[in-house]
Scaffold this motif. Structure first.
Motif, short mmCIF file in Angstrom:
data_model
loop_
_atom_site.label_atom_id
_atom_site.label_comp_id
_atom_site.label_asym_id
_atom_site.label_seq_id
_atom_site.Cartn_x
_atom_site.Cartn_y
_atom_site.Cartn_z
N LYS A 10 -5.71 -11.79 -0.48
CA LYS A 10 -6.24 -11.59 -1.69
C LYS A 10 -7.59 -10.99 -1.92
O LYS A 10 -7.73 -10.20 -2.57
CB LYS A 10 -6.22 -12.84 -2.36
CG LYS A 10 -4.69 -13.55 -2.84
CD LYS A 10 -4.82 -15.08 -3.45
CE LYS A 10 -3.64 -15.54 -3.85
NZ LYS A 10 -3.80 -16.76 -4.67
N LEU A 11 -8.24 -11.27 -1.02
CA LEU A 11 -9.70 -10.54 -0.91
C LEU A 11 -9.39 -8.91 -0.57
O LEU A 11 -10.08 -8.45 -1.10
CB LEU A 11 -10.45 -11.26 0.26
CG LEU A 11 -11.16 -12.69 -0.27
CD1 LEU A 11 -11.69 -13.47 0.98
CD2 LEU A 11 -12.22 -12.61 -1.17
N GLY A 12 -8.85 -8.86 0.43
CA GLY A 12 -8.40 -7.27 0.96
C GLY A 12 -7.99 -6.60 -0.22
O GLY A 12 -8.54 -5.23 -0.47
N LEU A 13 -7.02 -7.14 -1.05
CA LEU A 13 -6.38 -6.38 -1.97
C LEU A 13 -7.42 -6.08 -3.13
O LEU A 13 -7.68 -4.75 -3.74
CB LEU A 13 -5.17 -7.43 -2.79
CG LEU A 13 -3.79 -7.35 -1.99
CD1 LEU A 13 -3.16 -8.14 -2.42
CD2 LEU A 13 -3.02 -5.85 -2.01
N LYS A 14 -8.37 -7.12 -3.52
CA LYS A 14 -9.43 -6.89 -4.62
C LYS A 14 -10.36 -5.89 -3.99
O LYS A 14 -10.71 -4.96 -4.93
CB LYS A 14 -10.14 -8.31 -4.70
CG LYS A 14 -11.14 -8.20 -5.74
CD LYS A 14 -11.75 -9.45 -6.36
CE LYS A 14 -12.53 -9.39 -7.50
NZ LYS A 14 -13.00 -10.24 -8.10
N LEU A 32 -2.24 -3.07 2.49
CA LEU A 32 -2.16 -4.52 1.97
C LEU A 32 -1.33 -5.12 0.91
O LEU A 32 -0.80 -6.18 0.93
CB LEU A 32 -3.59 -4.88 1.27
CG LEU A 32 -4.88 -4.87 2.28
CD1 LEU A 32 -6.19 -4.23 1.59
CD2 LEU A 32 -4.95 -6.22 2.98
N GLU A 33 -0.85 -4.21 0.05
CA GLU A 33 0.22 -4.68 -0.70
C GLU A 33 1.61 -4.60 0.00
O GLU A 33 2.45 -5.33 -0.65
CB GLU A 33 0.49 -3.34 -1.81
CG GLU A 33 -0.66 -3.21 -2.89
CD GLU A 33 -0.58 -2.12 -3.88
OE1 GLU A 33 0.14 -1.17 -3.28
OE2 GLU A 33 -1.17 -2.05 -4.82
N LYS A 34 1.79 -3.87 1.11
CA LYS A 34 3.00 -4.15 2.13
C LYS A 34 2.95 -5.51 2.44
O LYS A 34 3.95 -6.09 2.56
CB LYS A 34 3.26 -3.14 2.88
CG LYS A 34 4.55 -3.20 3.70
CD LYS A 34 4.51 -2.05 4.84
CE LYS A 34 5.44 -2.22 5.72
NZ LYS A 34 5.60 -1.08 6.97
N LEU A 35 1.76 -5.69 3.04
CA LEU A 35 1.63 -7.11 3.72
C LEU A 35 1.75 -8.10 2.78
O LEU A 35 2.50 -9.24 2.94
CB LEU A 35 0.18 -7.33 4.16
CG LEU A 35 -0.06 -6.65 5.47
CD1 LEU A 35 -1.60 -6.71 5.97
CD2 LEU A 35 0.77 -7.13 6.53
N GLU A 36 1.37 -8.04 1.28
CA GLU A 36 1.58 -9.11 0.36
C GLU A 36 3.10 -9.10 0.19
O GLU A 36 3.79 -10.22 -0.26
CB GLU A 36 1.00 -8.69 -1.14
CG GLU A 36 0.99 -9.49 -2.21
CD GLU A 36 0.50 -8.75 -3.43
OE1 GLU A 36 -0.11 -9.81 -4.39
OE2 GLU A 36 0.60 -7.79 -3.62
N ALA A 61 -7.31 -7.00 6.12
CA ALA A 61 -5.76 -6.68 6.59
C ALA A 61 -5.34 -7.30 7.88
O ALA A 61 -4.41 -7.71 8.14
CB ALA A 61 -5.43 -5.29 6.51
N ALA A 62 -6.46 -7.07 8.81
CA ALA A 62 -6.27 -7.52 10.31
C ALA A 62 -6.05 -9.17 10.07
O ALA A 62 -5.39 -9.72 10.80
CB ALA A 62 -7.54 -7.21 11.00
N VAL A 63 -6.88 -9.90 9.30
CA VAL A 63 -6.85 -11.25 9.27
C VAL A 63 -5.61 -11.69 8.50
O VAL A 63 -4.92 -12.69 9.19
CB VAL A 63 -7.71 -11.95 8.30
CG1 VAL A 63 -7.69 -13.55 8.02
CG2 VAL A 63 -9.32 -11.64 9.04
#
Length: 202
Positions: free
Chosen positions: A140-144, A168-172, A57-59
């Motif tokens: 994508k990696l973070g969501l998984k 992460l979904e918000k960032l997506e 998420a930070a990346v």
């Protein structure tokens, strides 16, 4: 009936009951041990997945250094690490498909890093486009990772997850909005007329 035959039958029945009892106890013990191993696995792996998801998420929010920063690095956030193979857990205690998804995550990260490096090494690429690719792939990696963590929490009957998946979904969603806005800007660009010198003569 002969007393000896009756005694023999009693002995056979007694032995059978003893064997069945031992089998049942062993089966219960094995089931309990597998359940305990699965619960312990869930605790250890969930902690690592949550840490990795937070790093991703930070990346995914790394837009590079400030304009006045003279650093030579294009990224300001380090890549997170995830090493499930080093965890002392019994992987056979949970579903094999879930095991594959967890153990394959470092390979997916390595593939993502390779794509980012290849992109950056092209002459026509710049820091902005490379960072955009890095943000997208690590999102994508973070969501998984966050979704795998949620699945393991259910299996291990662990407390609800933190807000890493929601974040992460918000960032997506924000990334999709940026991409849509950029695509809209490109379609609204005025057409540049060809200079007269560039128009082929009949």
């Amino acid at each position: 009936m002969d007393d000896k035959l009756i005694g023999f039958l009693y002995a056979v029945v007694g032995a059978a009951i003893a064997l069945l009892g031992k089998w049942a106890i062993d089966a219960i013990t094995r089931r309990s041990e597998k359940s305990n191993n699965a619960a312990y696995l869930c605790v250890r792996v969930v902690c690592e997945l949550d840490r990795f998801a937070t790093g991703c998420a930070a990346v995914a929010q790394d837009f590079g250094p400030e304009p006045d920063d003279e650093t030579s690095e294009i990224a300001t956030v380090r890549d997170p690490s995830f090493a499930p193979h080093d965890l002392p857990v019994d992987w056979k205690s949970i579903d094999i498909r879930l095991v594959y998804d967890v153990l394959n995550l470092p390979g997916e990260q390595a593939l993502a890093d390779s794509r980012i490096t290849q992109h950056w090494n092209h002459d026509w690429t710049d820091a902005e486009s490379t960072l955009e690719m890095r943000r997208e792939l690590y999102l994508k990696l973070g969501l998984k990772a966050a979704r795998l963590s949620r699945s393991l929490r259910r299996i291990g009957k662990l407390p609800p997850a933190d807000d890493s998946l929601d974040r992460l979904e918000k960032l997506e969603g924000e990334a999709k909005e940026r991409a849509a806005a950029m695509a809209k800007q490109l379609t609204e660009l005025p057409e540049t007329p060809w200079p007269a010198s560039a128009v082929p003569k009949a």
